[in-house]
Design a protein around this motif. Structure first.
Motif, PDB file in Angstrom:
ATOM      1  N   ALA A  59      34.112  42.452  47.196  1.00  0.00           N
ATOM      2  CA  ALA A  59      33.422  42.546  48.484  1.00  0.00           C
ATOM      3  C   ALA A  59      32.377  43.662  48.426  1.00  0.00           C
ATOM      4  N   VAL A  60      31.318  43.492  49.197  1.00  0.00           N
ATOM      5  CA  VAL A  60      30.192  44.429  49.178  1.00  0.00           C
ATOM      6  C   VAL A  60      30.092  45.137  50.521  1.00  0.00           C
ATOM      7  N   ILE A  61      30.067  46.462  50.500  1.00  0.00           N
ATOM      8  CA  ILE A  61      29.887  47.247  51.723  1.00  0.00           C
ATOM      9  C   ILE A  61      28.419  47.159  52.122  1.00  0.00           C
ATOM     10  N   PRO A 102      28.078  40.592  44.709  1.00  0.00           N
ATOM     11  CA  PRO A 102      27.289  41.691  44.149  1.00  0.00           C
ATOM     12  C   PRO A 102      25.974  41.200  43.549  1.00  0.00           C
ATOM     13  N   GLN A 103      24.909  41.943  43.838  1.00  0.00           N
ATOM     14  CA  GLN A 103      23.568  41.644  43.347  1.00  0.00           C
ATOM     15  C   GLN A 103      23.088  42.771  42.451  1.00  0.00           C
ATOM     16  N   GLU A 104      21.985  42.518  41.767  1.00  0.00           N
ATOM     17  CA  GLU A 104      21.391  43.550  40.936  1.00  0.00           C
ATOM     18  C   GLU A 104      21.058  44.773  41.796  1.00  0.00           C
ATOM     19  N   GLY A 112      37.450  48.329  43.254  1.00  0.00           N
ATOM     20  CA  GLY A 112      37.134  46.901  43.217  1.00  0.00           C
ATOM     21  C   GLY A 112      36.023  46.434  44.122  1.00  0.00           C
ATOM     22  N   MET A 113      35.520  47.277  45.019  1.00  0.00           N
ATOM     23  CA  MET A 113      34.415  46.872  45.883  1.00  0.00           C
ATOM     24  C   MET A 113      33.084  47.314  45.301  1.00  0.00           C
ATOM     25  N   ALA A 172      15.606  38.676  48.980  1.00  0.00           N
ATOM     26  CA  ALA A 172      15.682  37.942  50.245  1.00  0.00           C
ATOM     27  C   ALA A 172      16.261  36.542  50.089  1.00  0.00           C
ATOM     28  N   VAL A 173      15.811  35.799  49.096  1.00  0.00           N
ATOM     29  CA  VAL A 173      16.270  34.421  48.946  1.00  0.00           C
ATOM     30  C   VAL A 173      17.748  34.363  48.612  1.00  0.00           C
ATOM     31  N   SER A 174      18.198  35.166  47.644  1.00  0.00           N
ATOM     32  CA  SER A 174      19.606  35.133  47.251  1.00  0.00           C
ATOM     33  C   SER A 174      20.522  35.650  48.352  1.00  0.00           C
TER      34      SER A 174
END
Length: 510
Positions: A59-61, A102-104, A112-113, A172-174
């Motif tokens: 998960a991403v904060i 998660p993205q670049e 784990g986050m 933006a697209v992703s």
């Protein structure tokens, strides 16, 4: 076992069941346990990264949690590529929406986050969302986003903010962020760095566009003080500044105010500096500091002048400062600082934000009703901004007492013995956002000052000495000021000489 948290699988299920049955463990979430002897909310507050990371790996904060990288008002906002989930832990609500994983640029965290990158966080905070019950919307509204952009500019600078904009555009697209959101983000960032002008309800960004950017974190602290003062008990110590009883208070105001800042004179030396223009050998600049402070605080017309606008407030500050530090040209008397100043590891308001912060701070003054409230607030405003290279404490106390004199209230003196209490109150508000200590300290000093007879130097000296005003603070054995009802009987414990009124020329108060 992670500190005080046990996860299912770390121990045999039979062992965990036995500990639960015997009351050694309690369950705080599915597959998450802690010692029954600990407060579950305290455990979650301390261990939430590992707990949530265990329950929602990957998960991403982001969203409203992005700026602080953690819970906001008891809620943690996340995005994850699987279905949305809301989880209630003791003392913490976790809201995970369905979104990109998660993205670049996102940062992997222990447990784990991931922490969303600045570009991703900005982009996702343009997504629309609604407030629910008493909880704010999941993402920022337009004004909140503008406030955050202004803060990022203050902290990270123009080039980093430009990079964040490019990062947001690339992701933006992703992230499934509509182009309209990216366009608005670009407009707000452009307004912050000065390449375009936009309409915004953000006071911080609007002030920046008008050429007066301010330190929004300091303004938030000042707002805390305003609220605390409005909620505090009334304070009233009437005083006619032309009454002979107050004749010599300017001398002691100048004396104590300089002493606090390290310009220390024996009392008889200070009398000679102020009244006889006799400065001890080798202390010309110190003598100018004391005499300059006295020149301002002894001028009733000057001390009765209070500003009616932010611009006038700054001009008064600059003029009074120029008089106080006239003997120290290297300190740029009357000029706002151009180099950041600090106290230890604490950095005061940046030079480029000084004027804007003073103006924005002055605007809050209209929310206070009494001279007492305005005096405390004004003193802290100047102290917190620290607008000059030197002399900030003295000018802050002068602005404080000018509010009181203009309203025919007794001034506030900070005796030597009370220095640590006063400075401690300032630190408590500056470092911990707690205004209560400062308010109590200044209320006490106000009452104390009102109880001293300043009609003659000899009388005032005797009463101040008998109440330990000239003693240095002693943390091992606190010397208490006796206040208005002090029993003035002996000065035998005071080592400095008592000044007789016959030893100096007659004082003429303007």
């Amino acid at each position: 076992m992670t500190n005080s948290v046990t996860f299912a699988g770390e121990r045999p299920s039979a062992t965990i069941a036995d500990w639960l049955r015997r009351g050694k463990l309690i369950r705080i979430a599915p597959g998450v346990y802690t010692s029954a002897s600990e407060d579950p909310a305290a455990v979650v507050s301390r261990e939430w990264p590992s707990i949530v990371g265990h329950l929602m790996p990957g998960a991403v904060i982001t969203d409203r949690s992005a700026p602080t990288a953690g819970p906001v008002d008891g809620v943690l906002y996340l995005a994850r590529p699987v279905k949305a989930l809301t989880l209630q832990l003791p003392g913490l609500r976790v809201i995970a929406r369905k979104g990109a994983g998660p993205q670049e640029g996102d940062i992997a965290l222990p447990g784990g986050m991931f922490q969303a990158s600045r570009g991703r966080s900005l982009a996702e905070n343009t997504l629309p969302s609604r407030a629910v019950l008493n909880r704010p919307s999941r993402t920022f509204n337009d004004d909140e986003l503008a406030d955050w952009i202004d803060r990022l500019l203050r902290i990270d600078g123009v080039e980093r903010l430009r990079y964040y904009r490019h990062q947001a555009e690339a992701l933006a697209v992703s992230l499934a962020v509509p182009q309209a959101g990216i366009d608005r983000l670009g407009q707000l960032i452009g307004a912050a760095i000065g390449t375009r002008t936009v309409f915004t309800g953000s006071k911080a960004l609007d002030a920046r566009q008008k050429g007066f950017p301010y330190d929004a974190d300091r303004i938030a602290r000042l707002d805390l003080l305003v609220q605390a003062l409005r909620n505090s008990a009334p304070q009233n110590q009437p005083a006619d500044p032309s009454d002979p009883r107050w004749s010599h208070i300017p001398f002691f105001e100048a004396y104590f105010s300089n002493y606090i800042e390290g310009t220390e004179f024996e009392l008889d030396e200070a009398v000679k500096v102020v009244y006889m223009d006799q400065v001890p050998n080798g202390r010309t600049q110190d003598g100018h500091d004391l005499a300059g402070t006295y020149q301002i605080v002894n001028d009733l017309k000057e001390m009765s002048s209070v500003p009616t606008s932010g611009g006038q407030f700054i001009e008064l500050l600059r003029y009074r400062h120029s008089v106080i530090l006239a003997g120290r040209p290297e300190k740029n008397p009357g000029a706002l600082k151009t180099i950041a100043n600090r106290a230890g590891d604490f950095v005061f308001v940046r030079p480029d934000l000084v004027e804007g912060t003073l103006r924005a701070g002055f605007d809050r003054l209209a929310e206070l009703d009494t001279a007492w409230e305005r005096s405390v607030y004004t003193m802290f405003l100047v102290s917190e901004v620290h607008p000059f290279d030197d002399g900030n404490g003295r000018i802050a106390r002068i602005m404080m007492n000018a509010e009181l004199v203009a309203a025919r209230q007794a001034r506030i003196l900070i005796p030597i013995v009370y220095r640590d209490d006063y400075l401690g109150g300032l630190r408590q508000l500056t470092r911990y956002d707690d205004p209560s200590i400062l308010i109590k300290a200044l209320r006490y000093a106000h009452d104390y000052t009102a109880g001293i007879d300043f009609s003659e130097l000899a009388i005032a000296t005797r009463e101040l000495a008998a109440t330990n005003a000239f003693k240095t603070p002693d943390s091992a054995q606190r010397l208490l000021l006796l206040g208005k009802n002090a029993r003035i009987s002996s000065v035998s414990q005071w080592e400095r000489p008592v000044i007789k009124s016959a030893d100096i020329p007659q004082l003429h108060v303007r």
